[in-house]
Design a protein around this motif. Sequence first.
Motif, PDB file in Angstrom:
ATOM      1  N   GLY A 361      73.181-100.575 -55.543  1.00  0.00           N
ATOM      2  CA  GLY A 361      72.187-100.809 -56.693  1.00  0.00           C
ATOM      3  C   GLY A 361      71.017-101.582 -56.414  1.00  0.00           C
ATOM      4  O   GLY A 361      70.405-102.346 -57.277  1.00  0.00           O
ATOM      5  N   LEU A 362      70.492-101.547 -55.206  1.00  0.00           N
ATOM      6  CA  LEU A 362      69.044-102.037 -54.897  1.00  0.00           C
ATOM      7  C   LEU A 362      68.145-101.000 -54.808  1.00  0.00           C
ATOM      8  O   LEU A 362      68.255 -99.725 -54.719  1.00  0.00           O
ATOM      9  N   ALA A 363      66.762-101.484 -55.071  1.00  0.00           N
ATOM     10  CA  ALA A 363      65.641-100.586 -55.047  1.00  0.00           C
ATOM     11  C   ALA A 363      65.193-100.651 -53.474  1.00  0.00           C
ATOM     12  O   ALA A 363      65.020-101.432 -52.781  1.00  0.00           O
ATOM     13  N   PRO A 364      64.793 -99.222 -52.956  1.00  0.00           N
ATOM     14  CA  PRO A 364      64.536 -99.253 -51.563  1.00  0.00           C
ATOM     15  C   PRO A 364      62.991 -99.925 -51.587  1.00  0.00           C
ATOM     16  O   PRO A 364      62.364 -99.801 -52.611  1.00  0.00           O
ATOM     17  N   PRO A 365      62.793-100.332 -50.310  1.00  0.00           N
ATOM     18  CA  PRO A 365      60.998-100.905 -50.331  1.00  0.00           C
ATOM     19  C   PRO A 365      60.261 -99.762 -50.316  1.00  0.00           C
ATOM     20  O   PRO A 365      60.418 -98.450 -50.435  1.00  0.00           O
ATOM     21  N   ALA A 366      58.947-100.358 -50.701  1.00  0.00           N
ATOM     22  CA  ALA A 366      57.983 -98.978 -50.851  1.00  0.00           C
ATOM     23  C   ALA A 366      57.760 -98.415 -49.749  1.00  0.00           C
ATOM     24  O   ALA A 366      57.007 -97.262 -49.656  1.00  0.00           O
ATOM     25  N   SER A 367      57.721 -99.151 -48.502  1.00  0.00           N
ATOM     26  CA  SER A 367      57.381 -98.598 -47.265  1.00  0.00           C
ATOM     27  C   SER A 367      58.419 -97.345 -47.054  1.00  0.00           C
ATOM     28  O   SER A 367      58.047 -96.552 -46.036  1.00  0.00           O
ATOM     29  N   ASN A 368      59.686 -97.341 -47.614  1.00  0.00           N
ATOM     30  CA  ASN A 368      60.636 -96.316 -47.469  1.00  0.00           C
ATOM     31  C   ASN A 368      60.138 -94.730 -47.565  1.00  0.00           C
ATOM     32  O   ASN A 368      59.532 -94.732 -48.630  1.00  0.00           O
ATOM     33  N   GLU A 369      60.301 -94.051 -46.683  1.00  0.00           N
ATOM     34  CA  GLU A 369      60.079 -92.739 -46.864  1.00  0.00           C
ATOM     35  C   GLU A 369      61.372 -91.747 -46.897  1.00  0.00           C
ATOM     36  O   GLU A 369      61.053 -90.554 -46.987  1.00  0.00           O
ATOM     37  N   GLY A 370      62.496 -92.088 -46.662  1.00  0.00           N
ATOM     38  CA  GLY A 370      63.863 -91.560 -46.760  1.00  0.00           C
ATOM     39  C   GLY A 370      64.160 -90.990 -48.229  1.00  0.00           C
ATOM     40  O   GLY A 370      63.772 -91.820 -49.080  1.00  0.00           O
ATOM     41  N   HIS A 371      64.930 -90.213 -48.281  1.00  0.00           N
ATOM     42  CA  HIS A 371      65.653 -89.820 -49.439  1.00  0.00           C
ATOM     43  C   HIS A 371      67.066 -90.292 -49.435  1.00  0.00           C
ATOM     44  O   HIS A 371      68.057 -90.147 -48.588  1.00  0.00           O
ATOM     45  N   SER A 372      67.518 -90.806 -50.715  1.00  0.00           N
ATOM     46  CA  SER A 372      68.962 -91.140 -50.965  1.00  0.00           C
ATOM     47  C   SER A 372      69.744 -89.844 -50.685  1.00  0.00           C
ATOM     48  O   SER A 372      69.479 -89.044 -51.528  1.00  0.00           O
ATOM     49  N   PHE A 373      71.039 -89.885 -50.225  1.00  0.00           N
ATOM     50  CA  PHE A 373      71.863 -88.755 -50.116  1.00  0.00           C
ATOM     51  C   PHE A 373      73.288 -89.336 -50.694  1.00  0.00           C
ATOM     52  O   PHE A 373      74.306 -88.672 -50.539  1.00  0.00           O
ATOM     53  N   ARG A 374      73.106 -90.262 -51.786  1.00  0.00           N
ATOM     54  CA  ARG A 374      74.296 -90.665 -52.590  1.00  0.00           C
ATOM     55  C   ARG A 374      74.899 -89.458 -53.439  1.00  0.00           C
ATOM     56  O   ARG A 374      76.010 -89.413 -53.282  1.00  0.00           O
ATOM     57  N   GLY A 375      73.852 -88.708 -53.871  1.00  0.00           N
ATOM     58  CA  GLY A 375      74.146 -87.405 -54.513  1.00  0.00           C
ATOM     59  C   GLY A 375      75.177 -86.584 -53.830  1.00  0.00           C
ATOM     60  O   GLY A 375      76.217 -85.737 -54.248  1.00  0.00           O
ATOM     61  N   VAL A 376      74.843 -86.239 -52.409  1.00  0.00           N
ATOM     62  CA  VAL A 376      75.728 -85.438 -51.491  1.00  0.00           C
ATOM     63  C   VAL A 376      77.140 -86.354 -51.399  1.00  0.00           C
ATOM     64  O   VAL A 376      78.107 -85.683 -51.559  1.00  0.00           O
ATOM     65  N   LEU A 377      76.885 -87.498 -51.083  1.00  0.00           N
ATOM     66  CA  LEU A 377      78.365 -88.221 -50.960  1.00  0.00           C
ATOM     67  C   LEU A 377      79.285 -88.182 -51.827  1.00  0.00           C
ATOM     68  O   LEU A 377      80.490 -88.073 -51.715  1.00  0.00           O
ATOM     69  N   GLU A 378      78.727 -88.081 -53.402  1.00  0.00           N
ATOM     70  CA  GLU A 378      79.429 -88.184 -54.563  1.00  0.00           C
ATOM     71  C   GLU A 378      79.669 -86.779 -54.835  1.00  0.00           C
ATOM     72  O   GLU A 378      80.221 -86.668 -56.122  1.00  0.00           O
ATOM     73  N   GLY A 379      79.372 -85.611 -54.183  1.00  0.00           N
ATOM     74  CA  GLY A 379      79.683 -84.264 -54.662  1.00  0.00           C
ATOM     75  C   GLY A 379      79.025 -83.665 -55.643  1.00  0.00           C
ATOM     76  O   GLY A 379      79.038 -82.632 -55.863  1.00  0.00           O
ATOM     77  N   ARG A 380      77.844 -84.308 -55.827  1.00  0.00           N
ATOM     78  CA  ARG A 380      76.771 -83.786 -57.041  1.00  0.00           C
ATOM     79  C   ARG A 380      75.852 -82.963 -56.340  1.00  0.00           C
ATOM     80  O   ARG A 380      75.417 -81.779 -57.125  1.00  0.00           O
TER      81      ARG A 380
END
Length: 476
Positions: A361-380
């Motif tokens: 539930g945190l916001a990634p820092p503005a310097s981050n360039e990666g993509h969250s793969f939470r949707g993959v982990l949760e099957g979406r």
Amino acid sequence: MRAALTFALLVTCALGAHASTRDDGARPNILFIVADDQSPFDLRAYRPSSRLETPTIDRLAAEGMVLDAAYHMGSWSGAVCTPSRHMIMSGRSVWHLPKRGVAGEGANPECPEDLADHTLAAVFNAAGYATMRTCKLGNSYEAANAQFSVRRDATKRGASSDSGSAWHADQVLDYLDTRERDADERPFLIYFGFSHPHDPRMAPEALLERYGASNDGPSDVIPAEAPPLPPNYLPEHPFHHGHPHLRDEVAVQGVLERRDEATIRNEIGRQFACSENIDMQIARVLEKLEALGELDNTYVVYTSDHGMAIGRHGLQGKQNLYEHTWRVPLIVRGPGIAAGSRAPGNVYLLDCLATLCDLTGLAPPASNEGHSFRGVLEGRDRTVREVLFGVYAGGTKPGMRSVRKGDWKLIKYDVLDGAVRQTQLFELASNPWELIDDNLAEDERHRAKRLELEALLLAEMERLDDPYRLWDQPER
């Protein structure tokens, strides 16, 4: 840039109070486990016929998700772990790290000066997490490592409990004991790193016996217990890898320059013995978390900084872009992740920062360039991107480049001042081991596919600010 990053960190702090919670209000914990030098193909989760015994990692796979297409993006250094670990900590792509290996260049102009203040531990500290780290010393991102509230780093590659992988587990267990004694109810982020199975692969004798291996080198007769040669074993690579006097290819204890069957099988056995020892140490920590009632509220991530050759394609080290080395194992168990699930993912290690932020539930820092793969982990979702890019520029420049889309993969070599200029095209569905005899680069039937991947490779090099160009690409 500095103002934007500071603002993002403040937003992260504010959002920390609204992180994902379970029914009793507890925010999820993170146990991030990193092995040093492990190909995914060592593990039965990726290669069911592997001789390596890792019941704990198998359990994580059975209770969580296995990602089949996870990569480390690459390196501008022979110490491939250096940029890899920087990417894990910062969520930044390979050419946007504090350094980028360009001759005569110090600080990278493509990187904010205060990046360390927006790395993994800093973000979670600001959100109220307790952060702890144990890992090897060196070849890492020191400024980011220093952000952990509790830090117990040491390089432990010996065969005994005090000098090997058990030491790292002891540090985590001691930390958990302290939390229990102090009734510390803060959620935690534990970075649980190992110094093995990186060489010298000094493993306990009992585990060596299981794999017919010896720390002293191969015997005259290959033991029946020795792991078999991999399907893509070669006594030597068909052309020079482009990094003269590369330590991993000429100076590894127990191997040196030898690539004969007895040497490679012995070294794989030592690798497996070290890896099983790691598995045993992870089991100790999971048992403790279970006893504390914390395991079911903990995301457990198992990965490595990069893969490893050990005889595959006639190579020994990590300085190549074949799947056994460019890919990494990535297994995630935790709340909301279906047991026994798997997906390609098409993720990089640099995506871990955004994903861990998303899961908590945190916001990634503005310097981050990666993509969250939470949707993959949760099957979406099945993947987070279509095209994957890889680089090795730690030897002679510009080095190696790779691109993958679907089952098709291109690798290009431009090294030794133009003495080696090679192109490989593999169709991984039919040739998963990238057998060199099945290189399709010069097959006219696949000319259109090669041209497509050549264009994709150049587009990724441009998008990611690659400072180099290959011999058959337009100049920057």
